[in-house]
Design a protein around this motif. Structure first.
Motif, PDB file in Angstrom:
ATOM      1  N   ARG A  26      -5.884   3.541  -8.145  1.00 48.85           N
ATOM      2  CA  ARG A  26      -5.847   3.419  -9.887  1.00 48.85           C
ATOM      3  C   ARG A  26      -5.656   2.083 -10.210  1.00 48.85           C
ATOM      4  NH1 ARG A  26      -4.969   8.792  -8.822  1.00 48.85           N
ATOM      5  NH2 ARG A  26      -2.885   8.623  -9.091  1.00 48.85           N
ATOM      6  N   LEU A  27      -4.340   1.551  -9.717  1.00 55.35           N
ATOM      7  CA  LEU A  27      -3.682   0.343 -10.291  1.00 55.35           C
ATOM      8  C   LEU A  27      -4.782  -0.614 -10.048  1.00 55.35           C
ATOM      9  CD1 LEU A  27      -1.660  -1.456 -11.520  1.00 55.35           C
ATOM     10  CD2 LEU A  27      -0.566  -1.229  -9.404  1.00 55.35           C
ATOM     11  N   ALA A  28      -5.094  -0.888  -8.704  1.00 56.18           N
ATOM     12  CA  ALA A  28      -6.232  -1.894  -8.390  1.00 56.18           C
ATOM     13  C   ALA A  28      -7.622  -1.791  -9.540  1.00 56.18           C
ATOM     14  CB  ALA A  28      -6.620  -1.922  -7.018  1.00 56.18           C
ATOM     15  N   GLY A  29      -8.077  -0.448  -9.644  1.00 55.04           N
ATOM     16  CA  GLY A  29      -9.188  -0.467 -10.259  1.00 55.04           C
ATOM     17  C   GLY A  29      -9.147  -0.860 -11.755  1.00 55.04           C
ATOM     18  N   ALA A  30      -8.047  -0.268 -12.329  1.00 56.69           N
ATOM     19  CA  ALA A  30      -7.740  -0.921 -13.683  1.00 56.69           C
ATOM     20  C   ALA A  30      -7.381  -2.396 -13.792  1.00 56.69           C
ATOM     21  CB  ALA A  30      -6.529   0.116 -14.190  1.00 56.69           C
ATOM     22  N   ARG A  31      -6.771  -2.921 -12.880  1.00 58.45           N
ATOM     23  CA  ARG A  31      -6.689  -4.370 -13.082  1.00 58.45           C
ATOM     24  C   ARG A  31      -8.052  -5.124 -12.838  1.00 58.45           C
ATOM     25  NH1 ARG A  31      -7.279  -7.468  -8.958  1.00 58.45           N
ATOM     26  NH2 ARG A  31      -6.919  -6.151  -7.377  1.00 58.45           N
ATOM     27  N   GLU A  32      -8.749  -4.571 -11.795  1.00 59.92           N
ATOM     28  CA  GLU A  32     -10.202  -5.198 -11.720  1.00 59.92           C
ATOM     29  C   GLU A  32     -10.990  -4.818 -12.900  1.00 59.92           C
ATOM     30  OE1 GLU A  32     -11.709  -3.491  -8.236  1.00 59.92           O
ATOM     31  OE2 GLU A  32     -10.344  -4.678  -6.807  1.00 59.92           O
ATOM     32  N   ALA A  33     -10.911  -3.667 -13.431  1.00 62.68           N
ATOM     33  CA  ALA A  33     -11.778  -3.421 -14.954  1.00 62.68           C
ATOM     34  C   ALA A  33     -11.277  -4.339 -16.287  1.00 62.68           C
ATOM     35  CB  ALA A  33     -11.529  -2.094 -15.217  1.00 62.68           C
ATOM     36  N   ALA A  34     -10.053  -4.734 -16.250  1.00 61.04           N
ATOM     37  CA  ALA A  34      -9.288  -5.750 -17.226  1.00 61.04           C
ATOM     38  C   ALA A  34      -9.724  -7.066 -16.880  1.00 61.04           C
ATOM     39  CB  ALA A  34      -7.905  -5.605 -17.106  1.00 61.04           C
ATOM     40  N   ALA A  54       2.137  -4.548  -2.813  1.00 57.51           N
ATOM     41  CA  ALA A  54       2.732  -3.560  -2.258  1.00 57.51           C
ATOM     42  C   ALA A  54       2.500  -2.202  -3.232  1.00 57.51           C
ATOM     43  CB  ALA A  54       4.093  -3.682  -2.100  1.00 57.51           C
ATOM     44  N   TRP A  55       2.411  -2.392  -4.402  1.00 55.34           N
ATOM     45  CA  TRP A  55       2.194  -1.262  -5.298  1.00 55.34           C
ATOM     46  C   TRP A  55       0.657  -0.769  -4.966  1.00 55.34           C
ATOM     47  CZ3 TRP A  55       4.013  -3.751 -10.563  1.00 55.34           C
ATOM     48  CH2 TRP A  55       5.302  -3.922 -10.391  1.00 55.34           C
ATOM     49  N   GLU A  56      -0.450  -1.820  -4.962  1.00 54.22           N
ATOM     50  CA  GLU A  56      -1.583  -1.388  -4.861  1.00 54.22           C
ATOM     51  C   GLU A  56      -1.866  -0.945  -3.481  1.00 54.22           C
ATOM     52  OE1 GLU A  56      -4.454  -4.546  -5.863  1.00 54.22           O
ATOM     53  OE2 GLU A  56      -4.010  -4.631  -8.224  1.00 54.22           O
ATOM     54  N   ASP A  57      -1.349  -1.452  -2.378  1.00 51.17           N
ATOM     55  CA  ASP A  57      -1.211  -0.837  -1.096  1.00 51.17           C
ATOM     56  C   ASP A  57      -0.550   0.520  -0.901  1.00 51.17           C
ATOM     57  OD1 ASP A  57      -3.208  -2.847  -0.390  1.00 51.17           O
ATOM     58  OD2 ASP A  57      -1.523  -3.950   0.406  1.00 51.17           O
ATOM     59  N   ASP A  58       0.007   1.146  -1.944  1.00 48.93           N
ATOM     60  CA  ASP A  58       0.870   2.338  -1.769  1.00 48.93           C
ATOM     61  C   ASP A  58       2.018   2.241  -0.758  1.00 48.93           C
ATOM     62  OD1 ASP A  58      -0.513   4.180  -4.006  1.00 48.93           O
ATOM     63  OD2 ASP A  58      -2.244   3.803  -2.582  1.00 48.93           O
ATOM     64  N   LEU A  59       2.637   0.895  -0.760  1.00 48.17           N
ATOM     65  CA  LEU A  59       3.804   0.929  -0.010  1.00 48.17           C
ATOM     66  C   LEU A  59       5.072   0.729  -0.700  1.00 48.17           C
ATOM     67  CD1 LEU A  59       2.394  -2.074   2.276  1.00 48.17           C
ATOM     68  CD2 LEU A  59       2.430   0.413   2.730  1.00 48.17           C
ATOM     69  N   ALA A  60       4.707   0.598  -2.059  1.00 51.45           N
ATOM     70  CA  ALA A  60       6.086   0.953  -2.814  1.00 51.45           C
ATOM     71  C   ALA A  60       5.700   1.053  -4.224  1.00 51.45           C
ATOM     72  CB  ALA A  60       6.604  -0.650  -3.292  1.00 51.45           C
ATOM     73  N   GLU A  61       6.559   1.786  -5.280  1.00 50.38           N
ATOM     74  CA  GLU A  61       6.121   2.059  -6.360  1.00 50.38           C
ATOM     75  C   GLU A  61       6.842   1.331  -7.407  1.00 50.38           C
ATOM     76  OE1 GLU A  61       6.768   6.241  -6.494  1.00 50.38           O
ATOM     77  OE2 GLU A  61       5.256   6.684  -5.189  1.00 50.38           O
ATOM     78  N   PRO A  62       6.260   0.891  -8.598  1.00 59.07           N
ATOM     79  CA  PRO A  62       7.097   0.363  -9.583  1.00 59.07           C
ATOM     80  C   PRO A  62       7.918   0.983 -10.473  1.00 59.07           C
ATOM     81  CG  PRO A  62       4.607   0.714 -10.407  1.00 59.07           C
ATOM     82  CD  PRO A  62       4.958   1.099  -9.065  1.00 59.07           C
TER      83      PRO A  62
END
Length: 138
Positions: A26-34, A54-62
């Motif tokens: 969802r983060l990557a999709g929203a970033r790309e949509a923006a 790492a956030w977009e790869d689900d390796l870490a969370e903000p």
């Protein structure tokens, strides 16, 4: 086969649903949509590129404060980023339909690729056996 088609339709209808997409998706999709690159968003957030990746790869969370900043910068709700509920972005348009001849050719390609993979495994097995025999003979 009908069930598979229904699942595809549901996935296209709710591309970022929790059972289809992760927070990172969802983060990557929203970033790309923006219209932002990873580098641009990382700079705006004041984080390292590797952190955003790492956030977009689900390796870490903000952390919470970064989540709120992300939602604001990407014009989506915090709830949507976390759970896919609320205001978010739409998924990509459905792919165009292909002609029956194209679908048939694609199916044949998939079948041939599977055969090649099977033959590659068989070749590897024969090669291992030959190497073992050659070692014994040496």
């Amino acid at each position: 086969m009908a069930e598979s088609g229904m699942q595809e339709t549901r996935a296209l209808d709710n591309w970022f649903a929790p059972d289809v997409a992760t927070f990172g998706d969802r983060l990557a999709g929203a970033r790309e949509a923006a219209g932002l690159t990873q580098e641009e968003l990382a700079t705006r957030l004041g984080v390292r590129l590797t952190t955003l990746q790492a956030w977009e790869d689900d390796l870490a969370e903000p952390r919470g404060n970064r989540l709120q900043m992300l939602a604001g910068m990407l014009n989506v709700s915090l709830a949507w980023l976390l759970t896919a509920e609320g205001d978010g972005v739409d998924g990509p348009d459905a792919p165009p339909a292909h002609s029956p001849a194209a679908e048939e050719a694609l199916a044949e390609l998939v079948r041939l690729r599977a055969q090649v993979a099977g033959l590659a495994q068989e070749l590897l097995s024969v090669e291992k056996r030959l190497r073992a025999v050659l070692r014994q003979e040496a």
